[in-house]
Design an enzyme around this catalytic site. Structure first.
Site, short mmCIF file in Angstrom:
data_model
loop_
_atom_site.label_atom_id
_atom_site.label_comp_id
_atom_site.label_asym_id
_atom_site.label_seq_id
_atom_site.Cartn_x
_atom_site.Cartn_y
_atom_site.Cartn_z
N LYS A 145 0.87 -1.18 0.00
CA LYS A 145 0.00 0.00 0.00
C LYS A 145 0.91 1.23 0.00
O LYS A 145 1.21 1.82 1.05
CB LYS A 145 -0.93 -0.06 1.23
CG LYS A 145 -2.17 0.76 1.09
CD LYS A 145 -3.17 0.40 2.17
CE LYS A 145 -4.22 1.45 2.36
NZ LYS A 145 -5.03 1.79 1.20
N1 PMP Z 1 -7.65 -1.90 -3.10
C1 PMP Z 1 -7.09 -0.69 -2.94
C2 PMP Z 1 -6.31 -0.09 -4.06
C3 PMP Z 1 -7.25 0.01 -1.73
O1 PMP Z 1 -6.72 1.22 -1.56
C4 PMP Z 1 -8.02 -0.59 -0.69
C5 PMP Z 1 -8.24 0.15 0.59
N2 PMP Z 1 -7.22 -0.07 1.51
C6 PMP Z 1 -8.56 -1.86 -0.91
C7 PMP Z 1 -8.35 -2.48 -2.13
C8 PMP Z 1 -9.32 -2.57 0.18
O2 PMP Z 1 -8.43 -3.05 1.14
P1 PMP Z 1 -8.83 -3.24 2.67
O3 PMP Z 1 -10.05 -4.08 2.69
O4 PMP Z 1 -7.67 -3.93 3.27
O5 PMP Z 1 -9.07 -1.89 3.22
#
Ligand code: PMP
Length: 317
Positions: free
Chosen positions: A157
């Protein structure tokens, strides 16, 4: 952000005004940071704030740091303790979003990852809906493509990679849609601009595998578990073609920010009846029940913010 009073910055909790970085900061110049987004849900009856899947978020932060060669000097348990301390100091009594950031703090002109000083910070802010139309979003496929693992890995991320998400989101919102779906370089479904995607076909839940340049979503994994164990639905991870979106019975986004948002149409084609479908509805109800600490079976998914502090206070008196 007006309600945020504190931040964890340079090893301690400080007033938010003191949590500032220089314009020379490496991460500010080159996007060399990684972050998390964690939600905490307010439970009014219990007067408690519940952090959802906090450990999983900090485990992913460690993996992102590993990819970016950022040394994060706090173990997962310590990161959880710092977060609890920060939230108790803020004292929020509403749904809250927590943003931990690990970044290259060196003040240096040099594009690289190695041998650079690292920084770490956390702030929290009250937060409601991420998209307004979570009961039926109008979605379009973006003309931008997802960055591939060999360019900027989506499984980390990374702050800089959100330029890709921002291009995708703005492209689609300026065209009149609520949210975007993005394709991989070879034209299969990757995910949403900042959320994972599920479709339902013949009663089965289908989602792109983690090799399709997606973030390995924590909500995605949680919903797969709930669908299998609580709804008895088969969950399939496989490549999805664009045209499958148009003939899906149901489709929805999921993520910490977006939570669970039903999709009403994709590229002007109605999904199912255009109303929120039965599988999305059941998953959504269950998810919110768990997130607000109302489902005892899934109590290990949530961490109460104030109960621990109250117990400590009682023990001290
Ligand atoms: N894909 C992207 C590109 C994101 O930014 C997020 C948000 N964090 C998600 C998927 C969903 O991930 P999560 O369920 O871990 O928040």
């Amino acid at each position: 952000m007006a309600q945020t009073k504190y931040a964890f910055f340079e090893g301690q909790i400080v007033p938010i005004e003191r949590a500032k970085v220089s314009i020379m900061t490496h991460a500010f110049n080159y996007g060399t940071g990684c972050f998390e987004g964690i939600r905490a849900y307010w439970n009014n009856e219990e007067e408690e704030l519940y952090l959802l899947k906090m450990r999983e978020h900090y485990q992913r932060l460690h993996r992102s740091c590993h990819i970016l060669l950022i040394s994060l000097s706090y173990e997962v348990d310590t990161l959880c303790d710092i977060t609890l301390e920060l939230l108790r100091k803020e004292g929020f009594r509403q749904d809250t979003y927590i943003r931990p950031l690990a970044y290259k703090s060196a003040e240096e002109i040099s594009v690289r990852l190695h041998d650079l000083e690292d920084g770490f910070a956390i702030f929290a802010t009250p937060f409601g809906k991420y998209i307004e139309s979570e009961e039926g979003a109008k979605v379009g496929v973006s003309s931008w493509r997802r960055i591939s693992d060999n360019a900027i890995p989506a499984r980390a991320k990374i702050t800089g990679s959100y330029i890709n998400s921002a291009l995708i989101k703005t492209d689609i919102v300026m065209k009149g849609f609520d949210e975007a779906i993005v394709l991989t370089q070879d034209g299969h479904i990757s995910e949403g601009s900042a959320e994972n995607l599920f479709i339902v076909r013949e009663g089965k839940l289908i989602t792109s595998p983690i090799t399709e340049d997606i973030l390995e979503g924590i909500t995605r994994a949680a919903l797969m578990e709930l669908a299998r164990n609580e709804l008895g639905i088969e969950v399939v991870e496989r490549r999805i073609d664009r045209s499958e979106l148009y003939v899906a019975e149901e489709a929805f986004f999921c993520g910490t920010g977006v939570q669970i948002a039903a999709i009403a149409s994709i590229d002007h084609r109605t999904v199912g009846t255009g109303e929120i479908g039965p599988i999305v509805r059941r998953l959504r109800d269950l998810y919110f029940e768990i997130a607000r600490g109302k489902n005892k079976k899934y109590a290990p998914w949530v961490t109460p913010v104030y109960a621990g502090a109250r117990r400590k206070k009682l023990a001290a008196t």
